[in-house]
Design a protein around this motif. Structure first.
Motif, PDB file in Angstrom:
ATOM      1  N   THR A 237       0.803  -1.357  -0.066  1.00  0.00           N
ATOM      2  CA  THR A 237       0.336  -0.085  -0.067  1.00  0.00           C
ATOM      3  C   THR A 237       0.942   1.298   0.118  1.00  0.00           C
ATOM      4  OG1 THR A 237      -1.848   1.229   1.200  1.00  0.00           O
ATOM      5  CG2 THR A 237      -0.219  -0.005   2.645  1.00  0.00           C
ATOM      6  N   ALA A 246       2.337  -2.591   9.376  1.00  0.00           N
ATOM      7  CA  ALA A 246       2.456  -3.382   8.573  1.00  0.00           C
ATOM      8  C   ALA A 246       2.523  -5.077   8.796  1.00  0.00           C
ATOM      9  CB  ALA A 246       3.959  -3.269   7.968  1.00  0.00           C
ATOM     10  N   THR A 277       4.821  -0.965   2.636  1.00  0.00           N
ATOM     11  CA  THR A 277       4.181   0.458   2.605  1.00  0.00           C
ATOM     12  C   THR A 277       5.252   1.344   2.146  1.00  0.00           C
ATOM     13  OG1 THR A 277       2.940   2.326   3.498  1.00  0.00           O
ATOM     14  CG2 THR A 277       4.325   0.893   5.119  1.00  0.00           C
ATOM     15  N   SER A 284      -3.709   7.486   5.862  1.00  0.00           N
ATOM     16  CA  SER A 284      -4.295   5.981   5.805  1.00  0.00           C
ATOM     17  C   SER A 284      -5.856   6.278   6.028  1.00  0.00           C
ATOM     18  CB  SER A 284      -3.515   5.524   7.065  1.00  0.00           C
ATOM     19  OG  SER A 284      -4.137   4.209   7.072  1.00  0.00           O
TER      20      SER A 284
END
Length: 329
Positions: A237, A246, A277, A284
């Motif tokens: 992401t 994560a 990420t 987010s």
């Protein structure tokens, strides 16, 4: 409909190496600027490298690539080739004496598909990096998916060809993508309708057996060595995350495997998912939303791993049809 790809996540590149001598290979996900990473291993027979450094309590803040490879434990050598390529391109952790590229890796078992003496090595990993780009990566019988098969509970001779797939999900300015090489001992199932897409075949080899129903009928399983399967992948992401977040994203991403593989996380699989990420997005949407996006991206990528595969015949006599080569009733 465009399924998207892991390369839709800003800051990532993907490259494959497919060995022309037999169906095997490796796939690399590169984060040139570094990425916060996590990992979650759910299968009972994993083959991995450098996963301890991803523990949220450990020091290293970033990794520079993830390597996925065939070849069982031999394939872990592909990560060494990626390290060499990254160092040559000035990518790695500065330790004063030079750069140390950090490349966690996971492997799947494909040694029964053709000549087992042929497996990914450091040169294969280097070649995958050379081929890496921001373009949508190829799917099916390429890279780490070259020798991937599914549905081996009733014997490898009744298995089917699978491969590697990719997909992405976008919400506002945030993207979550996945790259999955599916080499499961179980079946691949379409979560939209519950139908088996690829997996163990009937004794005549012409139709799907449907593993769950067959096991519940009491059909005897074929003896299998632990670790001779395994689904491996990366979910990524651009949303900013900590190492702990994560790790949690990698954990929840396994929900996508559970939707599409049956049975999953068995004693004979080493199912492993990495999370990356790049932090390129401004904010987010929160871990609950990201978890939903990650599971969905992984489910779609896993399904595509089966649906983009092509049937093959191997030098050691295996005939492995793909999903579109059987009676799907």
């Amino acid at each position: 409909m465009d399924a998207g790809a892991i390369t839709d996540v800003a800051g990532l590149e993907v490259g494959h190496f497919s060995d022309p001598r037999r169906p095997t290979g490796c796939s690399v996900v590169i984060a040139r600027e570094g990425a916060v990473a996590g990992v979650d291993v759910r299968g009972a027979a994993p083959g991995t490298r450098e996963t301890d450094l991803l523990d949220p309590t450990h020091l290293v803040p970033h990794v520079h690539a993830i390597m996925l490879a065939g070849g069982s434990a031999w394939g872990l050598d592909a990560a060494s080739g990626a390290m060499r390529w990254l160092e040559e391109h000035g990518i790695g952790m500065d330790v004063g004496a030079g750069l140390v590229p950090l490349v966690p890796a996971a492997v799947l078992f494909d040694l029964h598909v053709g000549d087992p003496a042929v497996r990914p090595d450091a040169q294969a990993g280097y070649a995958a990096c050379v081929a890496a780009s921001r373009q949508r990566p190829a799917e099916g019988n390429v890279g780490a998916g070259s020798g991937a098969t599914v549905g081996k509970l009733f014997g490898p001779e009744l298995a089917m060809k699978s491969g590697i797939g990719t997909a992405s999900v976008r919400l506002g300015e945030v993207t979550v993508g996945a790259l999955v090489a599916c080499n499961a001992v179980g079946d691949v199932v379409d979560p939209a309708n519950g139908q088996t897409v690829a997996g163990a075949r009937t004794a005549d080899g012409r139709a799907l057996r449907h593993c769950t129903a067959a096991m519940l009928r009491g059909e005897a399983l074929h003896p299998l060595l632990a670790g001779t399967n395994t689904t491996i992948g990366v979910v990524a992401t651009d949303a900013p995350l900590t190492k702990a977040e994560a790790k949690r994203l990698a954990t929840t991403a396994h929900d996508g495997l559970a939707r599409t593989i049956n049975p999953v996380h068995t004693m004979m699989d080493g199912d492993t998912l990495f999370a990356l990420t790049t932090g390129k997005a401004a904010r987010s949407p929160g871990m609950v939303v990201l978890a939903v996006m990650a599971a969905e991206a992984v489910a779609r990528a896993t399904l595509r791993a089966a649906r983009t595969a092509r049937g093959i015949s191997t030098s050691n006599g295996l005939v492995l049809p793909a999903w579109d080569g059987l009676d799907q009733s």
